[in-house]
Design a protein around this motif. Structure first.
Motif, PDB file in Angstrom:
ATOM      1  N   LEU A  64       0.850  -1.180   0.000  1.00 17.64           N
ATOM      2  CA  LEU A  64       0.000   0.000   0.000  1.00 17.64           C
ATOM      3  C   LEU A  64       0.888   1.233   0.000  1.00 17.64           C
ATOM      4  CD1 LEU A  64      -2.532  -0.880   2.882  1.00 17.64           C
ATOM      5  CD2 LEU A  64      -2.961  -1.065   0.425  1.00 17.64           C
ATOM      6  N   ARG A  65       0.345   2.336  -0.475  1.00 20.77           N
ATOM      7  CA  ARG A  65       0.991   3.634  -0.266  1.00 20.77           C
ATOM      8  C   ARG A  65      -0.094   4.528   0.312  1.00 20.77           C
ATOM      9  NH1 ARG A  65      -0.484   7.389  -3.997  1.00 20.77           N
ATOM     10  NH2 ARG A  65      -1.388   6.567  -5.906  1.00 20.77           N
ATOM     11  N   SER A  66       0.322   5.541   1.024  1.00 18.30           N
ATOM     12  CA  SER A  66      -0.680   6.404   1.638  1.00 18.30           C
ATOM     13  C   SER A  66      -0.382   7.859   1.373  1.00 18.30           C
ATOM     14  CB  SER A  66      -0.762   6.155   3.146  1.00 18.30           C
ATOM     15  OG  SER A  66       0.389   6.620   3.799  1.00 18.30           O
ATOM     16  N   LYS A  67      -1.430   8.638   1.534  1.00 20.67           N
ATOM     17  CA  LYS A  67      -1.321  10.087   1.341  1.00 20.67           C
ATOM     18  C   LYS A  67      -2.194  10.740   2.407  1.00 20.67           C
ATOM     19  CE  LYS A  67      -3.659  11.998  -1.943  1.00 20.67           C
ATOM     20  NZ  LYS A  67      -4.202  12.432  -3.224  1.00 20.67           N
ATOM     21  N   ALA A  68      -1.641  11.743   3.075  1.00 26.02           N
ATOM     22  CA  ALA A  68      -2.391  12.480   4.096  1.00 26.02           C
ATOM     23  C   ALA A  68      -2.342  13.959   3.761  1.00 26.02           C
ATOM     24  CB  ALA A  68      -1.799  12.237   5.479  1.00 26.02           C
ATOM     25  N   ASP A  69      -3.343  14.676   4.195  1.00 23.55           N
ATOM     26  CA  ASP A  69      -3.379  16.122   4.003  1.00 23.55           C
ATOM     27  C   ASP A  69      -2.270  16.733   4.859  1.00 23.55           C
ATOM     28  OD1 ASP A  69      -3.896  18.821   3.868  1.00 23.55           O
ATOM     29  OD2 ASP A  69      -5.959  18.673   4.583  1.00 23.55           O
ATOM     30  N   LYS A  71      -1.766  19.629   5.801  1.00 19.92           N
ATOM     31  CA  LYS A  71      -2.270  20.654   6.723  1.00 19.92           C
ATOM     32  C   LYS A  71      -3.035  20.044   7.891  1.00 19.92           C
ATOM     33  CE  LYS A  71      -2.794  23.821   2.884  1.00 19.92           C
ATOM     34  NZ  LYS A  71      -3.763  24.468   2.009  1.00 19.92           N
ATOM     35  N   GLY A  72      -3.258  18.736   7.846  1.00 22.52           N
ATOM     36  CA  GLY A  72      -4.071  18.075   8.852  1.00 22.52           C
ATOM     37  C   GLY A  72      -3.346  17.690  10.125  1.00 22.52           C
ATOM     38  N   GLY A  73      -2.051  17.832  10.161  1.00 19.03           N
ATOM     39  CA  GLY A  73      -1.298  17.481  11.355  1.00 19.03           C
ATOM     40  C   GLY A  73      -1.100  15.982  11.496  1.00 19.03           C
ATOM     41  N   ALA A  74      -0.699  15.572  12.695  1.00 22.81           N
ATOM     42  CA  ALA A  74      -0.365  14.169  12.955  1.00 22.81           C
ATOM     43  C   ALA A  74      -1.561  13.240  12.804  1.00 22.81           C
ATOM     44  CB  ALA A  74       0.231  14.028  14.350  1.00 22.81           C
ATOM     45  N   ARG A  75      -2.763  13.731  13.029  1.00 28.30           N
ATOM     46  CA  ARG A  75      -3.961  12.883  12.956  1.00 28.30           C
ATOM     47  C   ARG A  75      -4.788  13.131  11.691  1.00 28.30           C
ATOM     48  NH1 ARG A  75      -5.478  10.014  17.585  1.00 28.30           N
ATOM     49  NH2 ARG A  75      -4.090  10.421  19.312  1.00 28.30           N
ATOM     50  N   ALA A  76      -4.116  13.623  10.659  1.00 32.10           N
ATOM     51  CA  ALA A  76      -4.813  13.897   9.401  1.00 32.10           C
ATOM     52  C   ALA A  76      -5.354  12.607   8.800  1.00 32.10           C
ATOM     53  CB  ALA A  76      -3.860  14.562   8.411  1.00 32.10           C
ATOM     54  N   ARG A  77      -6.476  12.720   8.130  1.00 33.75           N
ATOM     55  CA  ARG A  77      -7.064  11.576   7.438  1.00 33.75           C
ATOM     56  C   ARG A  77      -6.063  11.081   6.405  1.00 33.75           C
ATOM     57  NH1 ARG A  77     -12.825  10.695   4.813  1.00 33.75           N
ATOM     58  NH2 ARG A  77     -12.176   9.684   2.897  1.00 33.75           N
ATOM     59  N   ARG A  78      -5.823   9.790   6.401  1.00 35.76           N
ATOM     60  CA  ARG A  78      -4.838   9.178   5.505  1.00 35.76           C
ATOM     61  C   ARG A  78      -5.573   8.242   4.560  1.00 35.76           C
ATOM     62  NH1 ARG A  78       0.487   8.913   5.346  1.00 35.76           N
ATOM     63  NH2 ARG A  78       0.615  10.203   7.197  1.00 35.76           N
ATOM     64  N   GLU A  79      -5.331   8.399   3.277  1.00 35.35           N
ATOM     65  CA  GLU A  79      -5.904   7.510   2.269  1.00 35.35           C
ATOM     66  C   GLU A  79      -4.843   6.489   1.868  1.00 35.35           C
ATOM     67  OE1 GLU A  79      -7.085  10.363  -0.763  1.00 35.35           O
ATOM     68  OE2 GLU A  79      -9.179   9.980  -0.193  1.00 35.35           O
ATOM     69  N   TYR A  80      -5.284   5.244   1.709  1.00 36.14           N
ATOM     70  CA  TYR A  80      -4.391   4.150   1.321  1.00 36.14           C
ATOM     71  C   TYR A  80      -4.748   3.685  -0.082  1.00 36.14           C
ATOM     72  CZ  TYR A  80      -2.928   4.029   6.148  1.00 36.14           C
ATOM     73  OH  TYR A  80      -2.428   4.373   7.367  1.00 36.14           O
ATOM     74  N   PHE A  81      -3.715   3.465  -0.899  1.00 34.07           N
ATOM     75  CA  PHE A  81      -3.860   3.052  -2.278  1.00 34.07           C
ATOM     76  C   PHE A  81      -3.091   1.756  -2.491  1.00 34.07           C
ATOM     77  CE2 PHE A  81      -3.966   7.603  -1.912  1.00 34.07           C
ATOM     78  CZ  PHE A  81      -5.001   8.001  -2.744  1.00 34.07           C
ATOM     79  N   LEU A  82      -3.618   0.893  -3.329  1.00 31.77           N
ATOM     80  CA  LEU A  82      -2.941  -0.355  -3.678  1.00 31.77           C
ATOM     81  C   LEU A  82      -1.755  -0.061  -4.592  1.00 31.77           C
ATOM     82  CD1 LEU A  82      -3.196  -3.463  -3.388  1.00 31.77           C
ATOM     83  CD2 LEU A  82      -4.441  -3.426  -5.554  1.00 31.77           C
ATOM     84  N   THR A  83      -0.648  -0.742  -4.369  1.00 28.97           N
ATOM     85  CA  THR A  83       0.524  -0.606  -5.232  1.00 28.97           C
ATOM     86  C   THR A  83       0.598  -1.813  -6.170  1.00 28.97           C
ATOM     87  OG1 THR A  83       1.987  -1.818  -3.750  1.00 28.97           O
ATOM     88  CG2 THR A  83       1.817   0.570  -3.402  1.00 28.97           C
ATOM     89  N   ARG A  84       1.512  -1.749  -7.098  1.00 27.03           N
ATOM     90  CA  ARG A  84       1.732  -2.896  -8.000  1.00 27.03           C
ATOM     91  C   ARG A  84       2.129  -4.127  -7.192  1.00 27.03           C
ATOM     92  NH1 ARG A  84       5.912  -1.891 -12.561  1.00 27.03           N
ATOM     93  NH2 ARG A  84       4.446  -0.202 -12.829  1.00 27.03           N
ATOM     94  N   GLU A  85       2.978  -3.944  -6.181  1.00 24.89           N
ATOM     95  CA  GLU A  85       3.400  -5.072  -5.344  1.00 24.89           C
ATOM     96  C   GLU A  85       2.226  -5.665  -4.564  1.00 24.89           C
ATOM     97  OE1 GLU A  85       4.910  -2.085  -5.295  1.00 24.89           O
ATOM     98  OE2 GLU A  85       6.830  -2.520  -6.233  1.00 24.89           O
ATOM     99  N   GLY A  86       1.294  -4.811  -4.169  1.00 20.60           N
ATOM    100  CA  GLY A  86       0.134  -5.267  -3.428  1.00 20.60           C
ATOM    101  C   GLY A  86      -0.872  -6.011  -4.294  1.00 20.60           C
ATOM    102  N   ARG A  87      -0.846  -5.718  -5.572  1.00 18.36           N
ATOM    103  CA  ARG A  87      -1.775  -6.379  -6.490  1.00 18.36           C
ATOM    104  C   ARG A  87      -1.396  -7.823  -6.617  1.00 18.36           C
ATOM    105  NH1 ARG A  87      -4.986  -3.465  -9.216  1.00 18.36           N
ATOM    106  NH2 ARG A  87      -3.583  -1.723  -9.329  1.00 18.36           N
TER     107      ARG A  87
END
Length: 87
Positions: A64-69, A71-87
Motif C-alpha cells: 500500500l501507499r498512503s497520502k495524508a493532508d 495541513k491536517g497534522g499528525a492525525r490527518a485523514r490518511r488515504e491508502y492506495f494499492l501498489t503494483r506489489e500489493g496487487r
C-alpha cells in the motif's frame, strides 16, 4: 482456548484482513475508519490499535501507499492506495 490456538486464530485473521484490505484498496483509496466499519460489518471486532499498525506494516511491505493532508497534522485523514506489489 489454549494460548497456541489463540495465536493461530489471530494470525489467520490478520492474513484474512490483509487480503480484505488489499481487495478494497484495489477498488479505490480507502481510509482506516471506513475499513474498521467494513471489517466489523463482516463480524470482526477489529480495534484501531490493531488496524492502523497493520496498515502501516502493509505500507512498509510496499503493498500500500498512503497520502495524508499535510495541513491536517499528525492525525490527518490518511488515504491508502494499492501498489503494483500489493496487487
Amino acid at each position: 482456548m489454549k494460548h497456541e490456538n489463540k495465536i493461530l486464530v489471530r494470525e489467520f485473521l490478520l492474513a484474512f484482513w490483509k487480503v480484505h484490505i488489499l481487495h478494497h484498496a484495489g477498488e479505490g483509496p480507502l481510509v482506516g475508519q471506513w475499513m474498521l466499519s467494513e471489517l466489523r460489518e463482516h463480524g470482526y471486532d477489529v480495534s484501531p490499535g490493531t488496524l492502523y499498525p497493520l496498515l502501516r506494516r502493509m505500507e512498509g511491505y510496499g503493498w500500500l501507499r498512503s497520502k495524508a493532508d499535510p495541513k491536517g497534522g499528525a492525525r490527518a485523514r490518511r488515504e491508502y492506495f494499492l501498489t503494483r506489489e500489493g496487487r
